[in-house]
Write an enzyme that holds these catalytic residues in place. Structure first.
Site, mmCIF file in Angstrom:
data_model
loop_
_atom_site.group_PDB
_atom_site.id
_atom_site.type_symbol
_atom_site.label_atom_id
_atom_site.label_comp_id
_atom_site.label_asym_id
_atom_site.label_seq_id
_atom_site.Cartn_x
_atom_site.Cartn_y
_atom_site.Cartn_z
ATOM 1 N NE ARG A 150 48.569 -91.399 -53.967
ATOM 2 C CZ ARG A 150 47.479 -90.734 -53.570
ATOM 3 N NH1 ARG A 150 46.363 -91.394 -53.334
ATOM 4 N NH2 ARG A 150 47.517 -89.428 -53.403
ATOM 5 C CE1 TYR A 167 54.843 -115.631 -48.597
ATOM 6 C CE2 TYR A 167 53.710 -113.540 -48.312
ATOM 7 C CZ TYR A 167 54.809 -114.261 -48.718
ATOM 8 O OH TYR A 167 55.882 -113.589 -49.253
ATOM 9 C CE LYS A 194 53.858 -115.433 -54.750
ATOM 10 N NZ LYS A 194 55.127 -114.913 -54.331
HETATM 11 C C1 LIG Z 1 49.995 -117.380 -50.858
HETATM 12 C C2 LIG Z 1 50.733 -116.095 -50.980
HETATM 13 N N1 LIG Z 1 50.093 -114.943 -50.736
HETATM 14 C C3 LIG Z 1 50.714 -113.762 -50.828
HETATM 15 C C4 LIG Z 1 52.039 -113.686 -51.181
HETATM 16 C C5 LIG Z 1 52.711 -112.349 -51.247
HETATM 17 O O1 LIG Z 1 52.954 -111.969 -52.556
HETATM 18 P P1 LIG Z 1 54.073 -110.905 -52.913
HETATM 19 O O2 LIG Z 1 55.381 -111.612 -52.848
HETATM 20 O O3 LIG Z 1 53.695 -110.411 -54.248
HETATM 21 O O4 LIG Z 1 53.990 -109.819 -51.864
HETATM 22 C C6 LIG Z 1 52.755 -114.852 -51.450
HETATM 23 C C7 LIG Z 1 54.187 -114.794 -51.828
HETATM 24 O O5 LIG Z 1 54.902 -115.765 -51.831
HETATM 25 C C8 LIG Z 1 52.086 -116.098 -51.337
HETATM 26 O O6 LIG Z 1 52.731 -117.260 -51.562
#
Ligand SMILES: Cc1ncc(COP(=O)(O)O)c(C=O)c1O
Length: 394
Positions: free
Chosen positions: A50, A103, A200
């Site tokens: 883990r 976000y 991303k």
């Molecule tokens: C700026 C930002 N932070 C965090 C996240 C979350 O990432 P995840 O989809 O891997 O949970 C995203 C997803 O689109 C994002 O655009």
């Protein structure tokens, strides 16, 4: 070492004389220790699945080299990385300052979870700068910023936020996903923690989710580690391996995303359908001067606000696209476009643009094909607008 060299070499600590270029995937729950002394020593590094195997350690090391921090921990998604980071520093009765352009699921975590545990959350204008001090309370433990916001792209004053946080004993956490750790180094600007949805650009191929949490110093790193441990998060070794593989080509991919993003944004800025371009490298983007001061480049994600058009015209535009995909997330090799409504996710500021917001991700296709696709979308948009106007006139 220069950044591109670091991305190729960091986290490849092979000790054997003959070895594959890439770190193998080490999947495990149980780790076996050959001797009692190995057991006593081993638990400090790789103890149980883990908490990660050597595949995870290799990625952590490489991300630390990229972000320029002391230590990186992994999370099973970008959202989970934000959550682990916030929970490392707050308890019931505390207060956090959250940027208004964050976000949306990070905002929902605050609204639907933190507030249930009596952690107060105040949202702030992304352009607040040093005036953030007026919002700080004696129990403020965290300032959380996302620069630029991944929908509306306001660039934030990280050194000013860091100073305000540190003057009051709070931590500054930056969601650094847009710049991918490549074009912005929040820790060198004073942030305590830099978080990324590696989902991303680091993963880069739209095939797994992963988060990274990089700490600036020992005390911060320890709190992050305890938070990760207490929450029981686990990142799959296969996903860590995919992210490590993606990271090796991050430099050249990002330069291509940057060039294509700039070409698309410039082209869009001249279109009659467009009201505003929200791309940090453009003067029309709020906080552009801070982008020039703190960032070394731009990635492929940006938005435009259209002049008002009927819903039917937006539908015609999207249904007419064939190279751009319509889907959430970004950072992969493929170009994307979505319609979004920022007005639904704001409390400290208002979103008063009249027209719809379209967010683009410039992928790795030939830009001329992307422009042809957009041209087709806009032609269909114009035809649908004309038809709607005729129907309305009766
Ligand atoms: C700026 C930002 N932070 C965090 C996240 C979350 O990432 P995840 O989809 O891997 O949970 C995203 C997803 O689109 C994002 O655009």
């Amino acid at each position: 070492m220069k950044q591109k060299t670091k991305l190729v070499t960091a986290g490849r600590p092979h000790k054997r004389p003959q070895h594959p270029v890439n770190m193998p995937v080490e999947r495990a729950s149980t780790i076996l220790f050959p001797t009692y002394n190995d057991y006593l020593e081993g638990v400090k590094t790789i103890a149980y699945g883990r908490l990660g195997t050597s595949t995870h350690r290799a990625l952590e090391e490489a991300v630390t080299a990229l972000e320029g921090g002391l230590e990186t921990r992994l999370a099973p998604s970008g959202l989970q990385a934000c959550i682990v980071a916030i929970l490392a520093f707050v308890k019931s009765g505390d207060h956090i300052l959250m940027v208004d352009n964050v976000y949306d699921p990070t905002r929902k975590f605050c609204q639907r979870f933190l507030e249930r545990f009596q952690v107060d959350v105040t949202y702030f204008d992304p352009l607040i700068g040093e005036d953030i001090t007026s919002l700080i309370r004696p129990n403020t433990k965290v300032i959380f910023a996302e620069s630029p916001g991944s929908l509306t792209f306001e660039v934030q004053d990280i050194p000013a936020l860091a100073k305000a946080a540190h003057d009051h004993g709070a931590k500054l956490i930056i969601d650094n996903t847009w710049a991918a750790g490549y074009f912005l180094k929040p820790i060198s600007l004073g942030a305590d923690v830099s978080v990324q949805a590696a989902t991303k650009y680091i993963v880069g191929h739209s095939d797994c989710l992963l988060g990274t949490i990089t700490s600036a110093d020992e005390e911060t790193a320890q709190k992050i580690y305890y938070s990760q441990l207490a929450l029981g998060t686990n990142t799959s070794a296969d996903d860590a391996w995919l992210a490590l593989r993606g990271l090796r080509t991050l430099g050249p991919r990002l330069e291509r995303h940057e060039a294509s993003g700039l070409k698309l944004a410039k082209w869009l800025s001249k279109r009659p359908e467009i009201d505003t371009v929200l791309h940090p490298a453009f003067k029309t983007c709020p906080g552009h001067a801070l982008w020039k001061r703190d960032f070394t480049g731009s990635t492929g994600l940006f938005s435009v606000v259209l002049k008002p058009v009927p819903q039917e015209a937006i539908k015609a535009f999207f249904d007419g696209l064939s190279v751009f995909g319509m889907g959430f997330s970004w950072g992969g090799y493929e170009s994307l476009c979505i319609h979004s409504k920022p007005e639904n996710n704001r409390t400290a500021t208002t979103w008063d643009k009249e027209g719809p917001l379209l967010r683009f991700h410039a992928g790795l296709e030939d830009v001329s094909d992307l422009l042809t696709d957009l041209e087709k979308g806009f032609t269909l948009m114009a035809a649908a607008t004309k038809k709607k106007n005729q129907v309305d006139k009766g």
